[in-house]
Design a protein around this motif. Structure first.
Motif: not given
Length: 79
Positions: A21-23, A28-31, A66-70
């Motif tokens: 998750l962190r990677a 994606k440059g997300l917080t 979805k939130a991570l775009g994967v």
């Protein structure tokens, strides 16, 4: 508090999931807040997923993906 990497009470697969998750989030440059909000959860709960202090339910996998775009399966595989 024990480090999740060295705590034998925390299942290894939970640690690996949190690292993934962190990677993905960092790539994606997300917080953490952005991912949590997009996935419909509190930031504190999301942090617990990344740090392996809590496990995720199957019901939340699609929202996290979805939130991570994967795609959901990408939460469980390494590049």
């Amino acid at each position: 508090m024990a480090n999740s990497d060295s705590d034998p009470a925390i299942p290894a697969q939970r640690v690996l999931f949190g690292r993934r998750l962190r990677a993905l989030r960092e790539r994606k440059g997300l917080t953490q807040t952005a991912v949590a909000v997009a996935a419909g959860m509190d930031r504190s709960f999301y942090v617990e997923l990344e740090t392996a202090r809590h496990s995720v339910s199957v019901d939340r996998i699609p929202a996290l993906a979805k939130a991570l775009g994967v795609e959901p399966h990408e939460l469980f595989t390494e590049d």
